[in-house]
Design a protein around this motif. Structure first.
Motif, PDB file in Angstrom:
ATOM      1  N   ILE A  35      21.799  23.428  -4.355  1.00  0.00           N
ATOM      2  CA  ILE A  35      20.619  22.570  -4.520  1.00  0.00           C
ATOM      3  C   ILE A  35      19.354  23.327  -4.152  1.00  0.00           C
ATOM      4  CG2 ILE A  35      19.449  20.515  -3.627  1.00  0.00           C
ATOM      5  CD1 ILE A  35      22.211  19.221  -3.358  1.00  0.00           C
ATOM      6  N   LEU A  36      19.400  24.071  -3.063  1.00  0.00           N
ATOM      7  CA  LEU A  36      18.223  24.817  -2.610  1.00  0.00           C
ATOM      8  C   LEU A  36      17.872  25.943  -3.581  1.00  0.00           C
ATOM      9  CD1 LEU A  36      18.984  24.959   1.211  1.00  0.00           C
ATOM     10  CD2 LEU A  36      17.176  23.662   0.096  1.00  0.00           C
ATOM     11  N   MET A  39      16.154  24.277  -6.478  1.00  0.00           N
ATOM     12  CA  MET A  39      14.795  23.885  -6.093  1.00  0.00           C
ATOM     13  C   MET A  39      13.871  25.097  -6.046  1.00  0.00           C
ATOM     14  SD  MET A  39      15.723  21.105  -3.112  1.00  0.00           S
ATOM     15  CE  MET A  39      14.013  20.741  -2.678  1.00  0.00           C
ATOM     16  N   SER A  40      14.389  26.222  -5.557  1.00  0.00           N
ATOM     17  CA  SER A  40      13.579  27.435  -5.493  1.00  0.00           C
ATOM     18  C   SER A  40      13.228  27.941  -6.893  1.00  0.00           C
ATOM     19  CB  SER A  40      14.330  28.514  -4.718  1.00  0.00           C
ATOM     20  OG  SER A  40      13.584  29.708  -4.664  1.00  0.00           O
ATOM     21  N   TYR A  42      13.056  26.167  -9.644  1.00  0.00           N
ATOM     22  CA  TYR A  42      12.100  25.246 -10.264  1.00  0.00           C
ATOM     23  C   TYR A  42      10.704  25.437  -9.685  1.00  0.00           C
ATOM     24  CZ  TYR A  42      10.094  20.985 -12.143  1.00  0.00           C
ATOM     25  OH  TYR A  42       9.299  20.099 -12.816  1.00  0.00           O
ATOM     26  N   SER A  43      10.617  25.646  -8.376  1.00  0.00           N
ATOM     27  CA  SER A  43       9.298  25.834  -7.767  1.00  0.00           C
ATOM     28  C   SER A  43       8.626  27.098  -8.287  1.00  0.00           C
ATOM     29  CB  SER A  43       9.419  25.890  -6.241  1.00  0.00           C
ATOM     30  OG  SER A  43      10.077  27.073  -5.824  1.00  0.00           O
ATOM     31  N   ILE A 134       5.367  18.061  -6.827  1.00  0.00           N
ATOM     32  CA  ILE A 134       6.755  18.528  -6.747  1.00  0.00           C
ATOM     33  C   ILE A 134       6.838  19.725  -5.813  1.00  0.00           C
ATOM     34  CG2 ILE A 134       8.655  19.517  -8.076  1.00  0.00           C
ATOM     35  CD1 ILE A 134       7.741  17.893 -10.453  1.00  0.00           C
ATOM     36  N   ILE A 138       9.130  19.981  -2.483  1.00  0.00           N
ATOM     37  CA  ILE A 138      10.061  21.069  -2.197  1.00  0.00           C
ATOM     38  C   ILE A 138       9.726  21.733  -0.875  1.00  0.00           C
ATOM     39  CG2 ILE A 138      10.810  23.352  -2.989  1.00  0.00           C
ATOM     40  CD1 ILE A 138      10.539  22.341  -5.846  1.00  0.00           C
ATOM     41  N   SER A 142      12.884  21.057   1.704  1.00  0.00           N
ATOM     42  CA  SER A 142      13.860  22.155   1.709  1.00  0.00           C
ATOM     43  C   SER A 142      14.365  22.513   3.102  1.00  0.00           C
ATOM     44  CB  SER A 142      13.261  23.393   1.030  1.00  0.00           C
ATOM     45  OG  SER A 142      13.045  23.160  -0.327  1.00  0.00           O
ATOM     46  N   ALA A 189      13.305  28.618   0.066  1.00  0.00           N
ATOM     47  CA  ALA A 189      12.727  27.723  -0.938  1.00  0.00           C
ATOM     48  C   ALA A 189      11.410  27.127  -0.471  1.00  0.00           C
ATOM     49  CB  ALA A 189      13.719  26.603  -1.279  1.00  0.00           C
TER      50      ALA A 189
END
Length: 224
Positions: A35-36, A39-40, A42-43, A134, A138, A142, A189
């Motif tokens: 998941i992390l 998220m990283s 996407y960021s 977003i 994050i 995170s 992240a």
């Protein structure tokens, strides 16, 4: 006896690797890491895309300001706008509203043009601000997600000790190490997202101020 202990500890340390800890981690910890990582990724996608958009906006402001500073009338500027851009849209929306009723009250026309230019600028600022929330999410969530993976991993390691007759650092260390990796993933992240959010917000604020300054300048010109 001491020499044997040192050799055994060294062999345990040599056998531990970050990749091996990730592969052998508990399913929940692995899920947290996945998941992390997502998220990283996407960021960073948001960061890079926003950076390009803001660079284009700053280039547009610079080019239009240079064009606007030339010795031309408003009619010439309107008819010779080099390209469609945010600054050109702001100028055109105000100019068209100001000249919509040539026989009307010039002060009223100028005020309507002022409001319309602000509306156009605000729409662009909202577009630039999109997805920044977003990044903030994050950045704030995170570390806690990573901490959850760490707590779960440590708890799982101590539960496993119940089935071991003789506990030692060699038994406990891998479980604690794999749990701490989840926290590292969370920080990995969160830190770029936090820095990027603050930096991008500052740049958007600068662009907003430049739009406002141009609108105020146009309002003064319309009032003359």
């Amino acid at each position: 006896m001491d020499n044997i202990t040192i050799v055994n500890s060294a062999s345990v340390n040599d056998s531990i690797s970050i990749l091996g800890l990730i592969v052998e981690a508990d399913f929940v910890v692995q899920l947290v890491m996945l998941i992390l990582v997502m998220m990283s990724i996407y960021s960073w996608t948001v960061i890079l895309s926003k950076k390009k958009i803001l660079l284009d906006s700053k280039r547009d402001i610079k080019n239009f300001s240079a064009y606007f500073s030339t010795d031309k009338t408003l009619n010439e500027l309107q008819s010779q706008i080099p390209s469609s851009s945010t600054m050109a849209d702001i100028f055109s929306s105000g100019y068209k509203e100001f000249t919509h009723l040539e026989l009307g009250d010039k002060q009223a026309n100028a005020e309507r043009a002022y409001r319309l230019m602000n509306t156009t600028a605000n729409s662009e600022i909202e577009r630039l601000d999109s997805n920044l929330s977003i990044l903030a999410m994050i950045a704030s969530s995170s570390p806690y997600i990573g901490l959850f993976g760490t707590v779960w991993g440590i708890m799982h390691s101590f539960i496993g000790l119940a089935s071991v007759k003789q506990a030692s650092i060699a038994v406990v260390a891998p479980g604690i190490a794999e749990a701490l990796i989840a926290t590292a993933f969370g920080l990995f992240a969160a830190i770029p997202a936090t820095i990027a959010y603050n930096r991008l917000s500052s740049k958007i604020g600068d662009i907003s101020h430049q739009y406002t300054a141009f609108i105020e300048k146009m309002f003064v010109i319309f009032q003359r």
